[in-house]
Every structure is written in structure tokens, then in C-alpha cells.
Motif scaffolding. Structure first.
Motif, PDB file in Angstrom:
ATOM      1  N   GLY A  38       0.815  -1.207   0.000  1.00  0.00           N
ATOM      2  CA  GLY A  38       0.000   0.000   0.000  1.00  0.00           C
ATOM      3  C   GLY A  38       0.846   1.254   0.000  1.00  0.00           C
ATOM      4  O   GLY A  38       0.569   2.212  -0.739  1.00  0.00           O
ATOM      5  N   TRP A  39       1.894   1.276   0.808  1.00  0.00           N
ATOM      6  CA  TRP A  39       2.748   2.452   0.881  1.00  0.00           C
ATOM      7  C   TRP A  39       3.526   2.674  -0.419  1.00  0.00           C
ATOM      8  O   TRP A  39       3.724   3.813  -0.843  1.00  0.00           O
ATOM      9  CB  TRP A  39       3.720   2.331   2.051  1.00  0.00           C
ATOM     10  N   LEU A  40       3.978   1.599  -1.044  1.00  0.00           N
ATOM     11  CA  LEU A  40       4.716   1.757  -2.297  1.00  0.00           C
ATOM     12  C   LEU A  40       3.834   2.383  -3.375  1.00  0.00           C
ATOM     13  O   LEU A  40       4.276   3.275  -4.113  1.00  0.00           O
ATOM     14  CB  LEU A  40       5.251   0.403  -2.773  1.00  0.00           C
ATOM     15  N   TYR A  41       2.595   1.934  -3.466  1.00  0.00           N
ATOM     16  CA  TYR A  41       1.679   2.492  -4.468  1.00  0.00           C
ATOM     17  C   TYR A  41       1.273   3.926  -4.120  1.00  0.00           C
ATOM     18  O   TYR A  41       1.038   4.743  -5.016  1.00  0.00           O
ATOM     19  CB  TYR A  41       0.436   1.620  -4.612  1.00  0.00           C
ATOM     20  N   ALA A  42       1.204   4.243  -2.833  1.00  0.00           N
ATOM     21  CA  ALA A  42       0.745   5.583  -2.426  1.00  0.00           C
ATOM     22  C   ALA A  42       1.850   6.625  -2.487  1.00  0.00           C
ATOM     23  O   ALA A  42       1.571   7.827  -2.598  1.00  0.00           O
ATOM     24  CB  ALA A  42       0.178   5.523  -1.009  1.00  0.00           C
ATOM     25  N   ALA A  43       3.123   6.206  -2.407  1.00  0.00           N
ATOM     26  CA  ALA A  43       4.226   7.155  -2.228  1.00  0.00           C
ATOM     27  C   ALA A  43       4.373   8.131  -3.389  1.00  0.00           C
ATOM     28  O   ALA A  43       4.568   9.336  -3.185  1.00  0.00           O
ATOM     29  CB  ALA A  43       5.535   6.394  -2.012  1.00  0.00           C
ATOM     30  N   LEU A  44       4.297   7.644  -4.633  1.00  0.00           N
ATOM     31  CA  LEU A  44       4.456   8.532  -5.794  1.00  0.00           C
ATOM     32  C   LEU A  44       3.385   9.625  -5.833  1.00  0.00           C
ATOM     33  O   LEU A  44       3.717  10.816  -5.935  1.00  0.00           O
ATOM     34  CB  LEU A  44       4.453   7.722  -7.091  1.00  0.00           C
ATOM     35  N   PRO A  45       2.086   9.284  -5.741  1.00  0.00           N
ATOM     36  CA  PRO A  45       1.084  10.364  -5.749  1.00  0.00           C
ATOM     37  C   PRO A  45       1.147  11.265  -4.528  1.00  0.00           C
ATOM     38  O   PRO A  45       0.801  12.447  -4.617  1.00  0.00           O
ATOM     39  CB  PRO A  45      -0.257   9.617  -5.825  1.00  0.00           C
ATOM     40  N   ILE A  46       1.589  10.753  -3.383  1.00  0.00           N
ATOM     41  CA  ILE A  46       1.733  11.616  -2.205  1.00  0.00           C
ATOM     42  C   ILE A  46       2.784  12.687  -2.463  1.00  0.00           C
ATOM     43  O   ILE A  46       2.590  13.867  -2.169  1.00  0.00           O
ATOM     44  CB  ILE A  46       2.089  10.780  -0.957  1.00  0.00           C
ATOM     45  N   GLY A  47       3.922  12.291  -3.035  1.00  0.00           N
ATOM     46  CA  GLY A  47       4.956  13.270  -3.372  1.00  0.00           C
ATOM     47  C   GLY A  47       4.472  14.293  -4.369  1.00  0.00           C
ATOM     48  O   GLY A  47       4.743  15.490  -4.242  1.00  0.00           O
ATOM     49  N   ALA A  48       3.717  13.825  -5.371  1.00  0.00           N
ATOM     50  CA  ALA A  48       3.166  14.734  -6.378  1.00  0.00           C
ATOM     51  C   ALA A  48       2.182  15.709  -5.745  1.00  0.00           C
ATOM     52  O   ALA A  48       2.172  16.905  -6.061  1.00  0.00           O
ATOM     53  CB  ALA A  48       2.485  13.935  -7.482  1.00  0.00           C
ATOM     54  N   LEU A  49       1.355  15.210  -4.840  1.00  0.00           N
ATOM     55  CA  LEU A  49       0.357  16.073  -4.196  1.00  0.00           C
ATOM     56  C   LEU A  49       1.029  17.150  -3.348  1.00  0.00           C
ATOM     57  O   LEU A  49       0.596  18.307  -3.337  1.00  0.00           O
ATOM     58  CB  LEU A  49      -0.578  15.226  -3.336  1.00  0.00           C
TER      59      LEU A  49
ATOM     60  N   GLY B  74      17.790   5.394  -6.008  1.00  0.00           N
ATOM     61  CA  GLY B  74      17.846   5.248  -4.554  1.00  0.00           C
ATOM     62  C   GLY B  74      16.809   4.272  -4.037  1.00  0.00           C
ATOM     63  O   GLY B  74      17.078   3.465  -3.141  1.00  0.00           O
ATOM     64  N   PHE B  75      15.616   4.329  -4.618  1.00  0.00           N
ATOM     65  CA  PHE B  75      14.569   3.385  -4.238  1.00  0.00           C
ATOM     66  C   PHE B  75      15.010   1.948  -4.496  1.00  0.00           C
ATOM     67  O   PHE B  75      14.809   1.058  -3.656  1.00  0.00           O
ATOM     68  CB  PHE B  75      13.296   3.697  -5.042  1.00  0.00           C
ATOM     69  N   GLY B  76      15.632   1.711  -5.644  1.00  0.00           N
ATOM     70  CA  GLY B  76      16.072   0.356  -5.973  1.00  0.00           C
ATOM     71  C   GLY B  76      17.103  -0.190  -5.011  1.00  0.00           C
ATOM     72  O   GLY B  76      17.169  -1.408  -4.788  1.00  0.00           O
ATOM     73  N   LEU B  77      17.899   0.702  -4.409  1.00  0.00           N
ATOM     74  CA  LEU B  77      18.952   0.270  -3.478  1.00  0.00           C
ATOM     75  C   LEU B  77      18.469   0.175  -2.035  1.00  0.00           C
ATOM     76  O   LEU B  77      19.213  -0.266  -1.160  1.00  0.00           O
ATOM     77  CB  LEU B  77      20.133   1.248  -3.543  1.00  0.00           C
ATOM     78  N   SER B  78      17.225   0.586  -1.775  1.00  0.00           N
ATOM     79  CA  SER B  78      16.727   0.674  -0.398  1.00  0.00           C
ATOM     80  C   SER B  78      16.358  -0.710   0.137  1.00  0.00           C
ATOM     81  O   SER B  78      15.677  -1.486  -0.526  1.00  0.00           O
ATOM     82  CB  SER B  78      15.499   1.583  -0.335  1.00  0.00           C
ATOM     83  N   SER B  79      16.792  -0.970   1.357  1.00  0.00           N
ATOM     84  CA  SER B  79      16.379  -2.187   2.057  1.00  0.00           C
ATOM     85  C   SER B  79      15.375  -1.886   3.158  1.00  0.00           C
ATOM     86  O   SER B  79      14.776  -2.791   3.726  1.00  0.00           O
ATOM     87  CB  SER B  79      17.603  -2.904   2.656  1.00  0.00           C
TER      88      SER B  79
ATOM     89  N   LEU C 269      12.624   4.228   3.919  1.00  0.00           N
ATOM     90  CA  LEU C 269      13.564   4.905   3.031  1.00  0.00           C
ATOM     91  C   LEU C 269      13.095   4.787   1.584  1.00  0.00           C
ATOM     92  O   LEU C 269      13.168   5.756   0.808  1.00  0.00           O
ATOM     93  CB  LEU C 269      14.962   4.297   3.184  1.00  0.00           C
ATOM     94  N   ALA C 270      12.575   3.623   1.217  1.00  0.00           N
ATOM     95  CA  ALA C 270      12.042   3.437  -0.134  1.00  0.00           C
ATOM     96  C   ALA C 270      10.864   4.368  -0.391  1.00  0.00           C
ATOM     97  O   ALA C 270      10.743   4.963  -1.470  1.00  0.00           O
ATOM     98  CB  ALA C 270      11.613   1.982  -0.326  1.00  0.00           C
TER      99      ALA C 270
ATOM    100  N   ALA D  10       8.513   9.172  -2.863  1.00  0.00           N
ATOM    101  CA  ALA D  10       7.834  10.460  -2.705  1.00  0.00           C
ATOM    102  C   ALA D  10       8.629  11.580  -3.379  1.00  0.00           C
ATOM    103  O   ALA D  10       8.055  12.470  -4.021  1.00  0.00           O
ATOM    104  CB  ALA D  10       7.615  10.771  -1.224  1.00  0.00           C
ATOM    105  N   ILE D  11       9.958  11.540  -3.236  1.00  0.00           N
ATOM    106  CA  ILE D  11      10.802  12.515  -3.926  1.00  0.00           C
ATOM    107  C   ILE D  11      10.634  12.375  -5.437  1.00  0.00           C
ATOM    108  O   ILE D  11      10.525  13.364  -6.165  1.00  0.00           O
ATOM    109  CB  ILE D  11      12.282  12.325  -3.524  1.00  0.00           C
ATOM    110  N   ALA D  12      10.611  11.131  -5.898  1.00  0.00           N
ATOM    111  CA  ALA D  12      10.420  10.887  -7.331  1.00  0.00           C
ATOM    112  C   ALA D  12       9.065  11.418  -7.794  1.00  0.00           C
ATOM    113  O   ALA D  12       8.963  12.055  -8.856  1.00  0.00           O
ATOM    114  CB  ALA D  12      10.524   9.387  -7.627  1.00  0.00           C
ATOM    115  N   GLY D  13       8.017  11.186  -7.015  1.00  0.00           N
ATOM    116  CA  GLY D  13       6.692  11.693  -7.374  1.00  0.00           C
ATOM    117  C   GLY D  13       6.657  13.207  -7.418  1.00  0.00           C
ATOM    118  O   GLY D  13       6.021  13.800  -8.303  1.00  0.00           O
ATOM    119  N   ALA D  14       7.340  13.842  -6.474  1.00  0.00           N
ATOM    120  CA  ALA D  14       7.410  15.308  -6.468  1.00  0.00           C
ATOM    121  C   ALA D  14       8.149  15.822  -7.698  1.00  0.00           C
ATOM    122  O   ALA D  14       7.704  16.778  -8.355  1.00  0.00           O
ATOM    123  CB  ALA D  14       8.112  15.779  -5.187  1.00  0.00           C
TER     124      ALA D  14
END
Length: 431
Positions: free
Chosen positions: A278-289, A321-326, A330-331, A336-340
Motif C-alpha cells: 500500500g505504501w509503495l503504491y501511495a508514495a508517488l502520488p503523495i509526493g506529487a500532491l 535510490g529506491f532500488g537500493l533501499s532495504s 527509506l524506499a 515520494a521525492i520521485a513523485g514530487a
């Protein structure tokens, strides 16, 4: 003492205006009506976007059939996005908005009827989805092409930010509303709510001024108009580059196909899904918003081409950075930065398309914009899935993000006019 008292609020308002979203375009009655109707359409379309796959799965119990919703939704979006843009350049755009809005409402009503009556035909649902998306594909480029006729050029970035807020709001809260309404009111009610909302805002579109072609020639659009649009865009380096950089960002960098596997294998979700997904799908639009709500500064940037390139490079770095996150959180931060960054790019690309294209071609450029925005991420789903299957999700996401940066910078060597593109207001200030 009184002078200081008056001065402080003025400075405060200036500071606040540089942060909070610029609402000046909403003072224009025509744009305000367009914006309200667009917000309802965006939220309603998300209700249908949730209801259709759920109904298909309920009818078939098969994810393969659910996958068909992507095909039945994408094909009319591609075809009618291009043709709809051509139509928008040859007829009164207000009338086209009315017709396409009615078409979306009618298909939503039929979707409700078949669900309410329990007809139980998955193919009927898929065909109705295709018809709905065909009308939506005509509506979107027409709606975007109208903006430049309603808003002065200096406010186009602010208008693009407001339209972006509307789209992002729909992407975030539409599915949430669907999830909340479905258990209480039933699946068919989602279609009904969409229908009622669409009918309710028809008045806003009806009250728009007449928007015939500036040439005064109203005619039927054909294949030749679509081809002419592609020829025009191919000769306009700035417009061509705006599509090229967005295709690079989406195809090489959009990692959403990796979310299910990463949620389970990297971030520890149970097999049936959980919090991480849920958080992965929500993060991009949250950053954009967040960007759209704090976009008061966008109209002050003159080097719009540079702004797009920098934003896409930030997108690529954040995806890497997201791809390297464990760590899940952090992911989420990187996404969210990417969405922004993606929203900043979208705001200025929209402004560039509105101002750099002539009015007789604006519908077709917006149609191409719709196709790129819709088609790019779906191609990314395929490419990222293949790479992840062979090399792993970290390689797919990180490699894709770095590839975005390399390809965007290389494209500026081939299309330098985009890098040097300035807003019209900035050009006049420099002259």
C-alpha cells in the motif's frame, strides 16, 4: 508603528504566496468551472478504475481476466487520445467537452445498471470499459487544450499546477473513497456515484464560453489531421523534446511493476499483500500532491526547459535510490521525492505544450501528451518486469533510474533548443 503593522502582513503574504499553490487562475470564471468539472471527472474515473477490475475478478476469479482490463482500457485511450486531439482542433471545444462528458456519464450509468441487475457478463463489462475510456480519451486532450484559451500565458504554469493537483487528488483519494464505499454501499454504487457526479457537473462545462477554432473553420477531423499533427510536432524541436524526455522518464524509470515483488521479498509483506504494498503504491502520488499544494513558486521560473531536465534527473536519482533501499520507509521517501520531481516536470511540460504550440495544433499535442502519459508506464511495466525476472528488482529499478539520467542528458545534446527554452514572460523580461 502603523506602517510596520501594515508591512508585516504584506511580507507574510508574499512569502506565503511563494509556497502555497497559486490560485490566481481560479479567479477566472471559465477556468474555475473547467477545474471543478475536471476534479469530479478525475475522482469519478478512479471509482470506475477500482470497480471494473474488482467486478471482473468477482465474475471470473481469474487475474488473467483482470489483466484484460488493461488492454481494453489502453487501446481506446491510445487511439481516441490521438483522434480526439485532432477533433478538438477542428470543432468547438466546449461542445466536444459536453458530448464526451455525456458519453462518460452514460457508460458509467450502463455499468451501474449491469452490475445492479446482476447480468454477470465479463465481456459486457470489458466492452463498456473500452467505450468509457474512448470518451475519456477524447475528453482529456480537449480539456487540456481549453486551458490556454481561458488563462493568460503568464499563469499557465500555475494553471498546470492546479490541474495537476486535481489529477493527483483523484489518484490518491479516488481509490480510498472506493475502498470505503464498496463494503458499505456495494460495488454497483461506485458506478452510480460516478454517474451522478458527472451529470451534476455538466452545468460547469455548459457555462464555458464557446471555443471554436480561431481560424473560424469548423470541420470533420480525419486521419490526415492526425498525421499533420505528428508532422507538426516533428518539426517543433521544443515540443518533440518534451515528449522525448517524458518517454525516457516513464519507460526507463517507472518501477511500479516491481512493487508487488519488492513488497513481499524486500520489505517483508505476507504473501497476500500488506502494509508495504500500500505504501509503495501511495508514495508517488503523495509526493506529487505535496508539490502541487506548495507550488506557488512555479510561475516565477523562466527557464522551463532547464526545470524539466533537472526534475527528470532528480526523478532518475530518486528511483535509483529506491532500488537500493532495504528499508521500507527509506524506499517510500525516495518514491515520494520521485513523485514530487515528476509533478514538477509535468507542470512545466504542460505549460510548454500550452504556450509553444499554436491553437490549431494544441488539441493534437495534448492528445499525444495523453498517449505518452498513459502508454509510457505500461511499457515500463513490461520492461521492468522482464529485467527483474532475469537480474532482480534492485538492478531493474536502480539501473532504470540511472539510465534515465544518462538518456535525458544525451537528448539535450541532440535537442538543445529545449534546454534553452524560456517562458514567454521571461523572454520579454530579457529583451
Amino acid at each position: 508603528m502603523s506602517d510596520r503593522t501594515e508591512e508585516t502582513p504584506s511580507k507574510g503574504r508574499r512569502i506565503l504566496g511563494s509556497i502555497v499553490i497559486d490560485s490566481r487562475p481560479l479567479r477566472i470564471a471559465g477556468f474555475r468551472r473547467l477545474w471543478i468539472s475536471s476534479m469530479v471527472t478525475a475522482i469519478g474515473s478512479q471509482l470506475t478504475a477500482v470497480a471494473v477490475p474488482k467486478q471482473v475478478y468477482d465474475l471470473t476469479g481469474s487475474s488473467a481476466y483482470v489483466g484484460l482490463t488493461g488492454v481494453f482500457g489502453l487501446v481506446p485511450l491510445l487511439v481516441f487520445g490521438l483522434w480526439g486531439g485532432a477533433i478538438a482542433d477542428t470543432v468547438d471545444r466546449r461542445k466536444l467537452l459536453i458530448v464526451s462528458n455525456i458519453g462518460i456519464a452514460v457508460t458509467a450509468a450502463v455499468l451501474w445498471a449491469q452490475a445492479f441487475l446482476g447480468i454477470g457478463s465479463v465481456w459486457l463489462v470489458l466492452v463498456l470499459l473500452a467505450v468509457n475510456q474512448a470518451f475519456f480519451a477524447v475528453n482529456m486532450p480537449t480539456r487540456n487544450a481549453v486551458v490556454a484559451r481561458l488563462v493568460p500565458e503568464r499563469l499557465l504554469p500555475s494553471a498546470a499546477a492546479l490541474m495537476g493537483t486535481m489529477n493527483t487528488f483523484g489518484a490518491v483519494f479516488g481509490p480510498l473513497a472506493a475502498g470505503a464505499l464498496m463494503p458499505v454501499l456495494g460495488l454497483s454504487t461506485l458506478y452510480l456515484v460516478d454517474t451522478i457526479a458527472l451529470v451534476a457537473v455538466l452545468w460547469a462545462v455548459w457555462k464555458l464560453p464557446e471555443l471554436p477554432p480561431l481560424s473560424g473553420q469548423v470541420r470533420r477531423a480525419g486521419l490526415r489531421d492526425v498525421v499533420d499533427g505528428f508532422r507538426y510536432m516533428a518539426t517543433q524541436k521544443v515540443l518533440l523534446a518534451s515528449f522525448v524526455v517524458d518517454i525516457i522518464a516513464m519507460v526507463a524509470g517507472m518501477p511500479r511493476a516491481l512493487f508487488p515483488e519488492m513488497a513481499e521479498r524486500t520489505f517483508g509483506d505476507p504473501a497476500g499483500g500488506g502494509l508495504a504494498l500500500g505504501w509503495l503504491y501511495a508514495a508517488l502520488p503523495i509526493g506529487a500532491l505535496l508539490i502541487t499544494l506548495t507550488s506557488g513558486w512555479v510561475s516565477r521560473v523562466g527557464r522551463q526547459g532547464v526545470a524539466v531536465v533537472v526534475a527528470i534527473c532528480v526523478w532518475g536519482a530518486a528511483i535509483a535510490g529506491f532500488g537500493l533501499s532495504s528499508s521500507l520507509w527509506l524506499a517510500v521517501v525516495f518514491l515520494a521525492i520521485a513523485g514530487a520531481a515528476d509533478m514538477v516536470s509535468a507542470i512545466y511540460r504542460m505549460a510548454i505544450l500550452q504556450s509553444a504550440a499554436t491553437d490549431e495544433m494544441r488539441g493534437r499535442t495534448q492528445g499525444a501528451f495523453t498517449v505518452v502519459v498513459a502508454g509510457g508506464p505500461r511499457i515500463a511495466d513490461l520492461s521492468h518486469g522482464w529485467v527483474a525476472a532475469g537480474a532482480g528488482t534492485a538492478v531493474a529499478a536502480t539501473g532504470g533510474g540511472l539510465l534515465v539520467i544518462v538518456l535525458v542528458l544525451a537528448s539535450m545534446l541532440l535537442l538543445p533548443a529545449f534546454w534553452y527554452y524560456r517562458a514567454a514572460s521571461d523572454r520579454s523580461d530579457k529583451s
